[in-house]
Write a protein that holds these residues in place. Structure first.
Motif, short mmCIF file in Angstrom:
data_model
loop_
_atom_site.label_atom_id
_atom_site.label_comp_id
_atom_site.label_asym_id
_atom_site.label_seq_id
_atom_site.Cartn_x
_atom_site.Cartn_y
_atom_site.Cartn_z
N LEU B 161 0.83 -1.21 0.00
CA LEU B 161 0.00 0.00 0.00
C LEU B 161 0.86 1.26 0.00
N ASP B 162 0.35 2.33 -0.62
CA ASP B 162 1.04 3.61 -0.54
C ASP B 162 0.75 4.23 0.83
N LEU B 163 1.74 4.13 1.73
CA LEU B 163 1.55 4.61 3.11
C LEU B 163 2.18 5.98 3.33
N SER B 164 2.65 6.59 2.25
CA SER B 164 3.33 7.88 2.42
C SER B 164 2.31 8.96 2.77
N PRO B 165 2.73 9.98 3.54
CA PRO B 165 1.79 11.03 3.96
C PRO B 165 1.28 11.85 2.78
N GLN B 166 2.05 11.88 1.68
CA GLN B 166 1.60 12.69 0.54
C GLN B 166 0.73 11.90 -0.44
N ALA B 167 0.38 10.65 -0.08
CA ALA B 167 -0.49 9.87 -0.96
C ALA B 167 -1.81 10.61 -1.16
N ARG B 168 -2.38 10.46 -2.35
CA ARG B 168 -3.65 11.13 -2.61
C ARG B 168 -4.73 10.59 -1.69
N LEU B 169 -4.66 9.28 -1.40
CA LEU B 169 -5.57 8.68 -0.42
C LEU B 169 -4.71 8.25 0.77
N PRO B 170 -4.37 9.18 1.65
CA PRO B 170 -3.47 8.82 2.76
C PRO B 170 -4.12 7.75 3.63
N ILE B 171 -3.31 6.84 4.15
CA ILE B 171 -3.84 5.79 5.01
C ILE B 171 -3.52 6.15 6.45
N LEU B 172 -4.57 6.41 7.21
CA LEU B 172 -4.40 6.86 8.59
C LEU B 172 -4.54 5.71 9.60
N GLY B 173 -5.06 4.61 9.14
CA GLY B 173 -5.29 3.48 10.03
C GLY B 173 -6.31 2.56 9.37
N GLY B 174 -6.97 1.77 10.20
CA GLY B 174 -7.97 0.89 9.63
C GLY B 174 -8.42 -0.13 10.64
N PHE B 175 -9.05 -1.18 10.16
CA PHE B 175 -9.35 -2.30 11.05
C PHE B 175 -9.37 -3.59 10.26
N THR B 176 -9.26 -4.69 10.99
CA THR B 176 -9.19 -5.97 10.31
C THR B 176 -10.15 -6.98 10.92
N GLN B 177 -10.70 -7.81 10.05
CA GLN B 177 -11.35 -9.04 10.49
C GLN B 177 -10.44 -10.16 10.01
N ARG B 178 -9.73 -10.79 10.96
CA ARG B 178 -8.73 -11.77 10.54
C ARG B 178 -9.34 -13.03 9.97
N ARG B 179 -10.60 -13.30 10.29
CA ARG B 179 -11.25 -14.50 9.73
C ARG B 179 -11.74 -14.28 8.31
N GLY B 180 -11.70 -13.03 7.84
CA GLY B 180 -12.11 -12.77 6.46
C GLY B 180 -11.08 -13.29 5.49
N GLY B 181 -11.45 -13.39 4.24
CA GLY B 181 -10.48 -13.87 3.25
C GLY B 181 -11.14 -14.19 1.93
N THR B 182 -10.66 -15.24 1.29
CA THR B 182 -11.21 -15.61 -0.01
C THR B 182 -11.47 -17.12 -0.04
N ALA B 183 -12.31 -17.53 -0.98
CA ALA B 183 -12.54 -18.96 -1.23
C ALA B 183 -12.65 -19.12 -2.74
N ARG B 184 -12.41 -20.33 -3.20
CA ARG B 184 -12.44 -20.58 -4.65
C ARG B 184 -13.90 -20.67 -5.09
#
Lengths: 87, 417
Positions: B161-184
């Motif tokens: 991810l572009d984590l630089s402060p000058q990114a057009r969409l700066p990333i300030l944080g977030g949250f995760t659901q670790r059980r999420g993911g993908t399936a075939r």
């Protein structure tokens, strides 16, 4: 990309417009039942084929108008004024 | 009798040149009548058939599919599974689904390649951070694990991810659901098809409903391009084509069909081992096991039954993805597709009876049907077998659009549309 002919501005790219959903629906009276209001607010024909719908030239003249469009081919059959009856 | 899939059977097959393989499921021809007909051979329809047989012992079941199984939205999604919903009703429903997914490979004896690689939502503003704190807390209140993340923690999970402060969409944080993911996705369809077929369910492809047969106002069967089939009860699981079938049956739904598109890049070496969702732009990005970058985002916001999607939205999706991951800018797109999704005003499903007796429906999943396949099948099977709604599905009845008791996940969980 669709090209939509705004009735005021002429043909423009689709991303200048917003679709406002089904046109020609009549608002029920205040005294009408929950069923009638539910139908009006939420239930739609959602046709596969010809659909009469409202569009707004948001990034242009800002005006609403009607479009008769095929929901399968995206072919626009007619463009007409917001108060005009369906062609 | 079917082969059981296992390492042992593979080894044994190796001795005979792997010539022991048989068709995974029976391609059936329609019989004159069944106890239950399910219209729609996607994930939801096939899961319904499986749970009718497995949970309720009803094996006189036909799944009839206009095209080929799993060829609609089941084959046209971004294969993400998650249960990060806001309201208790939705949380219960979607987490039940995720739990079924967690045991599904074993249950079906079919590797659905579930990869719980974590879903990470990124915040681009103070408002996003506040909204995500509320969202993650709501999930925890509903008993679903969620973790708030700082910017550096997001960076550890997804360094591309572009984590630089000058990114057009700066990333300030977030949250995760670790059980999420993908399936075939096609493994889910084929796994359910194989398991249902083994229990006696008929899977009938190239069979399009042209009319519902009614007697005294009740549905008693369907006329198809492959003849008449009678049934005790009929269930519809047709996603974007629900309104078309409802019209044939003689009622209307609070559904509008839209195209939801997605695309994959050419395959590259592993670079992203989580699912990234940016609610601010609607973009969600993951990397498939083959190495393709899978991208999706917002709907084409006008009614459509065309399984493609417009260039304007494609540009917006790619643009948003590249703002998040500038290093993907040299990748070429390999495939692009769209599924026709059944969007309702509150972005919550409808699972239960219709205004027509003996006719039941599972629809309204909109942009999020794949993750709900197990629970959609489980609850539709329940109402088809017993005539009563499953407790998980009770809040999700058609009647809510009359009473006004909506479950407004559209606004609440910040999902992309």
């Amino acid at each position: 990309m669709m090209q939509i002919r705004c009735i005021h501005c002429g043909p423009r790219d689709e991303n200048e417009f917003h679709c406002g959903g089904t046109s020609h629906m009549t608002r029920p009276g205040l005294a009408e039942s929950d069923e009638a209001w539910g139908e009006y607010l939420f239930f739609r024909d959602n046709p596969k084929g010809l659909h009469f719908e409202r569009w707004r030239h948001t990034f242009g003249c800002g005006q609403w108008f009607n479009v008769a469009r095929d929901t399968v081919t995206h072919e626009i059959r007619a463009v007409y004024a917001i108060t005009a009856p369906p062609p | 009798m079917q082969n059981s899939y296992s390492a042992w059977s593979l080894l044994k097959g190796a001795l005979t040149g792997q010539r022991h393989w048989t068709a995974a499921w029976r391609d059936a021809t329609p019989k004159a009548s069944y106890e239950v007909i399910i219209v729609g051979g996607g994930g939801h329809g096939l899961a319904t058939a499986y749970y009718l047989a497995k949970n309720h012992g009803i094996t006189s079941v036909a799944v009839i599919e206009r095209g080929w199984i799993g060829g609609g939205n089941t084959g046209r999604n971004t294969t993400i599974v998650r249960s990060n919903y806001l309201y208790p009703e939705s949380a219960r429903l979607y987490d039940f689904s995720l739990k079924l997914y967690e045991g599904l490979s074993r249950e079906l004896n079919f590797n659905i390649m579930l990869s719980q690689r974590a879903l990470v939502l990124v915040a681009h503003s103070r408002h996003d951070l506040d909204a995500m704190a509320r969202w993650a807390n709501a999930m925890r209140m509903n008993g679903i694990e969620a973790e708030l993340l700082s910017r550096s923690e997001v960076g550890e999970l997804a360094p591309a991810l572009d984590l630089s402060p000058q990114a057009r969409l700066p990333i300030l944080g977030g949250f995760t659901q670790r059980r999420g993911g993908t399936a075939r996705h096609d493994a889910v369809a084929w796994g359910y098809a194989r398991a249902a077929s083994a229990l006696g369910v008929d899977i009938i492809q190239n069979c399009e409903v042209v009319e519902f047969i009614k007697e005294g106002g009740s549905v008693v069967g369907v006329n198809t391009n492959r003849g008449s089939i009678r049934a005790g009860r009929v269930g519809i699981a047709a996603a974007g084509h629900s309104s078309v079938l409802a019209k044939l049956a003689g009622f209307r739904l609070p559904v509008t069909s839209y195209a939801l598109q997605a695309m994959v890049s050419e395959p590259i070496k592993p670079v992203l081992d989580t699912v990234i969702l940016s609610p601010g732009t609607g973009a969600y990005v993951s990397q498939s096991d083959k190495g393709e970058i899978v991208m999706g985002a917002m709907l084409d916001l006008f009614p459509s039954y065309a399984q493609r999607g417009s260039f304007a939205v494609k540009q917006a999706i790619v643009g948003a993805t590249l703002e998040l991951f500038p290093s993907f800018s040299r990748l070429q797109l390999m495939r692009q597709w769209a599924g026709i999704v059944d969007v309702v005003h509150d972005s919550s499903p409808i699972i239960g009876p219709t205004p027509i007796a003996n006719l039941f429906i599972n629809c309204g999943w909109g942009t999020g049907g794949f993750k709900a396949i197990p629970v959609g099948g489980w609850t539709l099977a329940h109402v088809l077998a017993t005539g009563n709604s499953h407790s998980l599905a009770e809040p999700f009845q058609l009647q809510r659009f009359i009473t006004g008791r909506l479950i407004d996940e559209a606004a609440a969980s910040g999902i992309a549309h």
